[in-house]
Design an enzyme around this catalytic site. Structure first.
Site, PDB file in Angstrom:
ATOM      1  N   GLU A   1       3.350   1.489   3.085  1.00 30.87           N
ATOM      2  CA  GLU A   1       4.412   0.602   3.075  1.00 30.87           C
ATOM      3  C   GLU A   1       5.710   0.765   1.701  1.00 30.87           C
ATOM      4  O   GLU A   1       6.845   0.734   1.923  1.00 30.87           O
ATOM      5  CB  GLU A   1       4.076  -1.008   2.812  1.00 30.87           C
ATOM      6  CG  GLU A   1       3.031  -1.343   3.748  1.00 30.87           C
ATOM      7  CD  GLU A   1       2.256  -2.719   3.523  1.00 30.87           C
ATOM      8  OE1 GLU A   1       1.689  -3.221   4.517  1.00 30.87           O
ATOM      9  OE2 GLU A   1       2.082  -2.779   2.231  1.00 30.87           O
TER      10      GLU A   1
ATOM     11  N   ASP B   1      -5.447  -7.851   1.953  1.00 26.89           N
ATOM     12  CA  ASP B   1      -5.441  -9.551   1.689  1.00 26.89           C
ATOM     13  C   ASP B   1      -6.291 -10.068   0.942  1.00 26.89           C
ATOM     14  O   ASP B   1      -6.059 -10.817  -0.192  1.00 26.89           O
ATOM     15  CB  ASP B   1      -6.259 -10.135   3.150  1.00 26.89           C
ATOM     16  CG  ASP B   1      -5.266  -9.795   4.525  1.00 26.89           C
ATOM     17  OD1 ASP B   1      -4.150 -10.006   4.266  1.00 26.89           O
ATOM     18  OD2 ASP B   1      -5.863  -9.790   5.591  1.00 26.89           O
TER      19      ASP B   1
ATOM     20  N   ASN C   1       0.865  -1.245   0.070  1.00 25.89           N
ATOM     21  CA  ASN C   1      -0.041   0.043  -0.106  1.00 25.89           C
ATOM     22  C   ASN C   1       0.912   1.312  -0.054  1.00 25.89           C
ATOM     23  O   ASN C   1       2.089   1.240   0.207  1.00 25.89           O
ATOM     24  CB  ASN C   1      -0.704  -0.011   1.211  1.00 25.89           C
ATOM     25  CG  ASN C   1      -0.338  -0.104   2.536  1.00 25.89           C
ATOM     26  OD1 ASN C   1       0.855   0.336   2.862  1.00 25.89           O
ATOM     27  ND2 ASN C   1      -0.901  -0.681   3.703  1.00 25.89           N
TER      28      ASN C   1
END
Length: 206
Positions: free
Chosen positions: A92, A160, A89
């Site tokens: 990160e 996820d 994302n």
């Protein structure tokens, strides 16, 4: 107000102490080798709890030369240089690159930098309400807008969902771009539902 859309206010994660989740590298690699014979690829969900040590990461990099290894990693993207695809994302990606993403031009620079620096086959950068961007070698980046109304009420499980849907599509023969679009649609469904929800086949088709 019963007439307003419910939204997540905050989230509490109870994470295990690192000492509780350590596993011998040899045992982990033995288990990976046993599974390797039966699967077409790997999804790696790394929460930085020391299970995926340097020797295990090295094994995964080697596996990426034979089959897709798709990694969703928190805080340790650099440990997975050389895998098939990483799905960071913005937070990160900023942490890894040292650059701030404030507009699309920044996202383009960061994504391209990660692609080259990590030597991965592709980078799928998820951008929340801005959708996602796919960077792959020898191709122009592709920008995928959010699907649906854009009313984000709960982002729990969105990352996820992205890596799961992307991998399922890729293992089914979809191109990287097709897999990214499918994962974008799936994530757009789950963020519009309160709680850690799923995207059904019917919702994805719709």
């Amino acid at each position: 107000d019963p007439h307003r859309t419910k939204q997540q206010l905050f989230r509490i994660d109870r994470e295990p102490r690192r000492s509780d989740v350590r596993v011998l590298d040899a045992e982990t690699i033995t288990r990976l080798e046993a599974v390797d014979r039966r699967v077409g690829g790997f999804v790696v969900s790394d929460y930085d709890f020391e299970l995926l040590s340097p020797p295990v990461c090295a094994w995964l990099r080697a596996a990426a030369s034979r089959k897709p290894v798709i990694v969703d990693s928190r805080h340790r993207l650099k440990s997975f240089a050389g895998v098939s695809v990483v799905t960071p994302n913005e937070e990160e990606a900023e942490e890894t690159s040292g650059l701030k993403i404030e507009q699309s031009a920044d996202a383009l620079a960061v994504g391209q930098g990660l692609l080259e620096g990590l030597q991965t086959g592709a980078v799928l950068l998820t951008r929340g309400k801005h959708g996602m961007m796919l960077f792959e070698r020898a191709r122009e980046p592709v920008d995928f807008p959010v699907v649906g109304t854009g009313d984000v009420v709960d982002v729990s499980g969105a990352g996820d969902t992205v890596v799961a849907a992307f991998t399922a599509a890729r293992m089914s023969g979809a191109t990287l771009s097709e897999s990214a679009w499918i994962s974008n649609c799936a994530a757009s469904v789950v963020v519009m539902t309160v709680g850690a929800s799923i995207c059904t086949r019917e919702e994805l088709f719709a």
